[in-house]
Design an enzyme around this catalytic site. Structure first.
Site, PDB file in Angstrom:
ATOM      1  N   HIS B  62      16.514  51.614 -29.573  1.00  0.00           N
ATOM      2  CA  HIS B  62      16.710  52.802 -30.431  1.00  0.00           C
ATOM      3  C   HIS B  62      16.526  54.082 -29.617  1.00  0.00           C
ATOM      4  O   HIS B  62      15.425  54.606 -29.494  1.00  0.00           O
ATOM      5  CB  HIS B  62      15.724  52.767 -31.600  1.00  0.00           C
ATOM      6  CG  HIS B  62      16.078  53.705 -32.698  1.00  0.00           C
ATOM      7  ND1 HIS B  62      16.016  53.352 -34.031  1.00  0.00           N
ATOM      8  CD2 HIS B  62      16.496  54.996 -32.688  1.00  0.00           C
ATOM      9  CE1 HIS B  62      16.382  54.375 -34.779  1.00  0.00           C
ATOM     10  NE2 HIS B  62      16.661  55.390 -33.990  1.00  0.00           N
ATOM     11  N   LEU B  65      20.994  59.396 -26.877  1.00  0.00           N
ATOM     12  CA  LEU B  65      21.360  59.925 -25.556  1.00  0.00           C
ATOM     13  C   LEU B  65      22.095  61.260 -25.644  1.00  0.00           C
ATOM     14  O   LEU B  65      22.302  61.926 -24.635  1.00  0.00           O
ATOM     15  CB  LEU B  65      22.206  58.898 -24.785  1.00  0.00           C
ATOM     16  CG  LEU B  65      21.460  57.623 -24.381  1.00  0.00           C
ATOM     17  CD1 LEU B  65      22.385  56.673 -23.636  1.00  0.00           C
ATOM     18  CD2 LEU B  65      20.233  57.942 -23.522  1.00  0.00           C
ATOM     19  N   ASN B  96      24.731  59.045 -33.619  1.00  0.00           N
ATOM     20  CA  ASN B  96      24.779  60.408 -34.193  1.00  0.00           C
ATOM     21  C   ASN B  96      25.026  61.469 -33.110  1.00  0.00           C
ATOM     22  O   ASN B  96      24.282  62.429 -32.961  1.00  0.00           O
ATOM     23  CB  ASN B  96      23.511  60.722 -34.988  1.00  0.00           C
ATOM     24  CG  ASN B  96      22.254  60.656 -34.163  1.00  0.00           C
ATOM     25  OD1 ASN B  96      22.230  60.005 -33.118  1.00  0.00           O
ATOM     26  ND2 ASN B  96      21.219  61.329 -34.606  1.00  0.00           N
ATOM     27  N   ASP B 154      22.045  55.928 -38.320  1.00  0.00           N
ATOM     28  CA  ASP B 154      20.707  56.447 -38.061  1.00  0.00           C
ATOM     29  C   ASP B 154      20.700  57.970 -38.156  1.00  0.00           C
ATOM     30  O   ASP B 154      21.585  58.635 -37.638  1.00  0.00           O
ATOM     31  CB  ASP B 154      20.228  56.026 -36.674  1.00  0.00           C
ATOM     32  CG  ASP B 154      18.788  56.430 -36.433  1.00  0.00           C
ATOM     33  OD1 ASP B 154      17.931  56.037 -37.249  1.00  0.00           O
ATOM     34  OD2 ASP B 154      18.525  57.158 -35.473  1.00  0.00           O
ATOM     35  N   HIS B 181      18.350  53.014 -41.227  1.00  0.00           N
ATOM     36  CA  HIS B 181      17.433  54.163 -41.300  1.00  0.00           C
ATOM     37  C   HIS B 181      17.083  54.264 -42.775  1.00  0.00           C
ATOM     38  O   HIS B 181      17.866  54.767 -43.577  1.00  0.00           O
ATOM     39  CB  HIS B 181      18.132  55.425 -40.789  1.00  0.00           C
ATOM     40  CG  HIS B 181      17.344  56.688 -41.015  1.00  0.00           C
ATOM     41  ND1 HIS B 181      17.089  57.595 -40.016  1.00  0.00           N
ATOM     42  CD2 HIS B 181      16.754  57.211 -42.116  1.00  0.00           C
ATOM     43  CE1 HIS B 181      16.374  58.603 -40.499  1.00  0.00           C
ATOM     44  NE2 HIS B 181      16.178  58.399 -41.773  1.00  0.00           N
ATOM     45  N   HIS B 234      12.517  52.150 -37.142  1.00  0.00           N
ATOM     46  CA  HIS B 234      11.335  53.026 -37.173  1.00  0.00           C
ATOM     47  C   HIS B 234      10.473  52.924 -38.438  1.00  0.00           C
ATOM     48  O   HIS B 234      10.330  53.870 -39.198  1.00  0.00           O
ATOM     49  CB  HIS B 234      11.696  54.492 -36.900  1.00  0.00           C
ATOM     50  CG  HIS B 234      12.950  54.996 -37.567  1.00  0.00           C
ATOM     51  ND1 HIS B 234      13.150  54.937 -38.917  1.00  0.00           N
ATOM     52  CD2 HIS B 234      14.064  55.581 -37.052  1.00  0.00           C
ATOM     53  CE1 HIS B 234      14.320  55.463 -39.212  1.00  0.00           C
ATOM     54  NE2 HIS B 234      14.904  55.852 -38.098  1.00  0.00           N
ATOM     55  N   ASP B 307      12.880  55.438 -30.371  1.00  0.00           N
ATOM     56  CA  ASP B 307      13.507  56.518 -31.148  1.00  0.00           C
ATOM     57  C   ASP B 307      13.496  57.823 -30.337  1.00  0.00           C
ATOM     58  O   ASP B 307      13.295  58.917 -30.870  1.00  0.00           O
ATOM     59  CB  ASP B 307      12.842  56.717 -32.512  1.00  0.00           C
ATOM     60  CG  ASP B 307      13.751  57.492 -33.483  1.00  0.00           C
ATOM     61  OD1 ASP B 307      14.883  57.860 -33.094  1.00  0.00           O
ATOM     62  OD2 ASP B 307      13.324  57.732 -34.623  1.00  0.00           O
ATOM     63  N   HIS B 311      15.307  67.079 -27.918  1.00  0.00           N
ATOM     64  CA  HIS B 311      15.706  68.382 -28.462  1.00  0.00           C
ATOM     65  C   HIS B 311      15.251  69.459 -27.493  1.00  0.00           C
ATOM     66  O   HIS B 311      14.216  69.312 -26.842  1.00  0.00           O
ATOM     67  CB  HIS B 311      15.062  68.637 -29.828  1.00  0.00           C
ATOM     68  CG  HIS B 311      15.623  67.776 -30.923  1.00  0.00           C
ATOM     69  ND1 HIS B 311      16.927  67.880 -31.360  1.00  0.00           N
ATOM     70  CD2 HIS B 311      15.056  66.797 -31.676  1.00  0.00           C
ATOM     71  CE1 HIS B 311      17.132  67.001 -32.323  1.00  0.00           C
ATOM     72  NE2 HIS B 311      16.017  66.323 -32.527  1.00  0.00           N
TER      73      HIS B 311
END
Lengths: 320, 431
Positions: B62, B65, B96, B154, B181, B234, B307, B311
């Site tokens: 999970h 990238l 995503n 997800d 998710h 998760h 996960d 950011h």
């Protein structure tokens, strides 16, 4: 009212962000200072030179007349220079980040930035990054510390003490920063707090803050020394919090009949602006037990005290 | 070129092996696994692993990238470097991206970038619905042919229960697992952290544990209905662990993962409006952490996955409500997970299984074993090594970790993929 002898020196912080982190001594120091400042507002020339040469910026990301005006008057009565910035939330979304705005303002060397923001923690974000003092004038659902302080001052003046009182706070606790600051303030000063409203507006875990929880307005006000009604945000209607204003006001609006359940000299308080006929009946808002306008008057004194103390409380006699 | 890894303690739960062995790697495959000193070093590149642990390569099922589309946060190349530095030899990357990986074209693009990066293995996870918009099924057959290993929306949970049912059925057609998710967005509403005492005190809107649990329950019942392979991503709450445990005891084909932050931190980490502690699902309570650990210990939770959600400061140095969800994890996961062994919650063999063989099995990809003949994907771990997490040292492009400054014991010393050394820690191999 008896002063405790706590001196202004008990409050030495760079910022005022909330009441949760303040000690009893710190709160008392602010209130003592506020009392000494009250007299200035009764003079014909309502101005002292205490903060002459200091620059105070109000940075409001949420509409407010009363709080912003109150801070501005407080700063001006202490001879500080004030600049008011009202920033529409929408333009902030498009443009500059909060941190950039604040850093730009700081580059103009203000002494104090007073911020109101619709997001909890926004003042903390600034306080961590700016050298000047930051005052929280209301952040999201988190705190509104000067409102809490002016409420404490109002009760202290009327009751002569802040300990061993029963304080009922009624309404939308979940969305109220005023409620949070008052819960912390009254608990720290040694009073008992009971909150009341429909369960939709009472978040879980309130008992962990040391308050009692009730779903009944009559039960909450029974034996109360202080009844604090919160403003109902009318847009909550139809948002799954309550069905209609009619039913809300029927079960959670304060009327004359409720006052008979409280202590004889119980105070009726409201942070304003009022929804007359919704959370409070007009005759109660204007009645003998109402101290709503004293709250507003005390707002100026408390904010003078906060600005003065954050500036270092440099002059020895508080009222100069 | 032949590579001889000698002197290490080999731990391979897939063959019940935990003893000192030398490994010989020829042409990227394990050619021999023999008693120490048996093989002569002449003509071979020799690496001395004395005092280190040698395991099947770790697989993170999970990862985000961010490429294509958000290369300022992470690229396949930087994410791959971060993975190798954290001891991972393979990662499954969530769809995503921008655009969403809902077509074979995007999957091929990712695989091409991964091949160029010459790093860890990259396994694309394809979207459940077109654009992950929760309305129309994406093309699973095409995606599988292109190289996708699983399906997930997800980050954008499938709200429509009928679509989820059809997704499970259609996924079963192509024997792809569906990674859920699990979140009821109507219960999350505009919540930004776990609903509890901390959210009350901070005046931040809360997300109740039930927002996750009702969705876990729904998807498990749909897995029962369809017979498809469901994997819960998760897991963060005690209630979810309980629901999954019960489903497994009833024979439903469900597997589950948790992430290191869900057993290493609680919602207390949000105090001070720390946006690096903001993620979805949110950090929960002490009781949830205890239940996650118990779920790992009894096998209810099959995997530990990072996960990893990079950011930049643009998304994190803002008001808490505005901050993006997610924390990076590739370079801290192993150290945080080893704490479970140090605490006595898992044996080392159990931990390595949850980080290698189990994700390999769930995704249907190679790895998770050091059997002779298998690709030489190997993680070498220094179990004793004390270190302090320093985000400035990370290979990842992003710095959004709530673990900066934390003291950990144990980290990857060397990472090999196809017998090629992708990463080596200079502290261990300073010569």
């Amino acid at each position: 009212m008896q002063t405790t002898g706590a001196k202004a020196t008990s409050f030495r912080r760079k910022d005022l962000l909330g009441l949760a982190e303040l000690s009893r001594e710190e709160i008392q120091a602010i209130l003592d200072t506020a009392v000494s400042f009250k007299e200035i507002s009764t003079r014909s020339i309502k101005k002292v030179p205490t903060l002459r040469g200091k620059t105070v910026i109000t940075l409001f990301y949420e509409p407010s007349t009363r709080t912003r005006t109150s801070f501005e008057i407080a700063a001006k009565r202490l001879s500080a220079d004030t600049v008011n910035l009202a920033i529409a939330a929408s333009s902030a979304v498009k443009g500059e980040t909060l941190i950039d705005t604040a850093k730009n303002l700081e580059a103009m060397r203000p002494d104090i930035i007073i911020i109101r923001h619709s997001f909890s923690g926004a003042p903390h974000l600034l306080a961590q990054r700016l050298h000047c003092s930051v005052v929280n004038a209301g952040d999201g659902l988190h705190e509104h510390p000067t409102q809490g302080l002016l409420d404490l001052l109002t009760v202290w003046e009327a009751k002569g003490r802040l300990h061993d009182l029963k304080v009922a706070i009624v309404g939308d606790i979940a969305h109220s920063r005023v409620a949070r600051s008052n819960i912390h303030g009254f608990r720290t000063m040694g009073s008992q707090v009971i909150v009341a409203g429909p369960q939709t507006m009472l978040p879980p875990y309130l008992p962990d803050l040391g308050v009692e929880v009730s779903y009944s307005l009559p039960e909450a006000v029974r034996g109360a020394d202080v009844i604090m009604m919160l403003r109902l945000q009318l847009e909550r209607q139809g948002q799954m919090f309550f069905p209609t204003l009619r039913e809300y006001s029927r079960f959670f609006g304060l009327n004359q009949g409720h006052l008979a359940l409280a202590r004889p000299e119980a105070l009726v308080m409201h942070p304003g602006p009022l929804n007359r006929g919704v959370e409070i009946a007009p005759e109660v808002a204007d009645g003998l037990q109402s101290v709503i306008l004293q709250q507003v008057t005390n707002g100026v004194a408390v904010r003078m005290a906060v600005l003065y103390l954050l500036s270092g409380g440099e002059q020895s006699g508080a009222a100069a | 070129m032949e590579l001889l890894l000698k002197g290490g303690l080999v731990l391979d739960p897939s063959q019940d092996l935990e003893e000192r062995r030398d490994l010989l790697i020829i042409d990227g495959r394990l050619a021999a696994l023999v008693a120490p000193g048996t093989l002569p070093p002449e003509g071979r590149q020799v690496v001395d692993l004395t005092g280190l642990l040698v395991c099947p390569g770790l697989i993170d099922m999970h990862t985000h990238l961010r490429e294509p589309g958000q290369e300022y946060k992470e690229t396949i190349a930087t994410g791959s470097q971060a993975a190798a530095a954290g001891g991972f030899t393979a990662v499954a990357c969530m769809p995503n991206t921008l655009p969403v990986n809902d077509s074979a074209t995007v999957t091929r693009y990712i695989l091409e970038k991964a091949a160029q990066a010459q790093g860890v293995r990259v396994y694309p996870v394809a979207a459940i619905s077109q654009g992950s918009e929760g309305a129309i099924l994406a093309e699973y057959g095409d995606q599988k042919e292109a190289g996708a290993v699983a399906l997930s929306d997800d980050g954008k949970p499938v709200a429509n229960s009928q679509l989820m049912r059809r997704a499970l059925e259609y996924a079963r057609t192509f024997d792809l697992p569906v990674i859920s998710h699990s979140e009821d967005l109507s219960l999350t509403s505009n919540g930004v952290m776990h609903e509890g005492l901390v959210s009350l005190q901070l005046g931040l809107k809360g997300i109740p544990a039930a927002a996750e649990e009702v969705a876990v329950f729904r998807d498990i019942e749909l897995a029962r209905l369809t017979g498809a392979r469901l994997h819960i991503a998760h897991v963060s709450t005690a209630g979810s662990v309980q629901i999954i445990r019960r489903a497994k005891s009833q024979g439903i084909k469900v597997t589950a993962e948790t992430a290191p932050h869900y057993f290493s931190l609680t919602h207390e980490a949000v105090r001070g409006f720390n946006t690096n502690a903001k993620m979805s699902p949110p950090l929960r309570t002490e009781a949830d952490v205890a239940a996650i650990k118990a779920g790992l210990a009894d096998g209810t939770l099959d995997c530990i996955a990072t996960d990893h959600a990079p950011h930049s400061v643009l998304e994190k140095e803002v008001e808490f409500d505005r901050a993006a969800n997610g924390v990076i994890g590739l370079e801290t996961a192993l150290g945080l997970s080893l704490a479970l062994v140090q605490e006595g919650i898992l044996t080392l063999a159990q931990l390595i299984t949850k980080l290698s063989a189990n994700p390999a099995r769930i995704l249907g990809v190679p790895g998770g074993t050091l059997q002779v003949g298998a690709p030489a994907d190997i993680t070498v771990i220094d179990l004793q090594r004390p270190w302090i997490v320093d985000v400035q040292q990370f290979k990842s492009k992003s710095r959004n970790s709530p673990f900066h400054g934390r003291n950990l014991t144990g980290r990857a010393a060397m990472t090999l993929v196809d017998g090629k050394i992708l990463y080596r820690d200079n502290e261990n191999f300073s010569r």
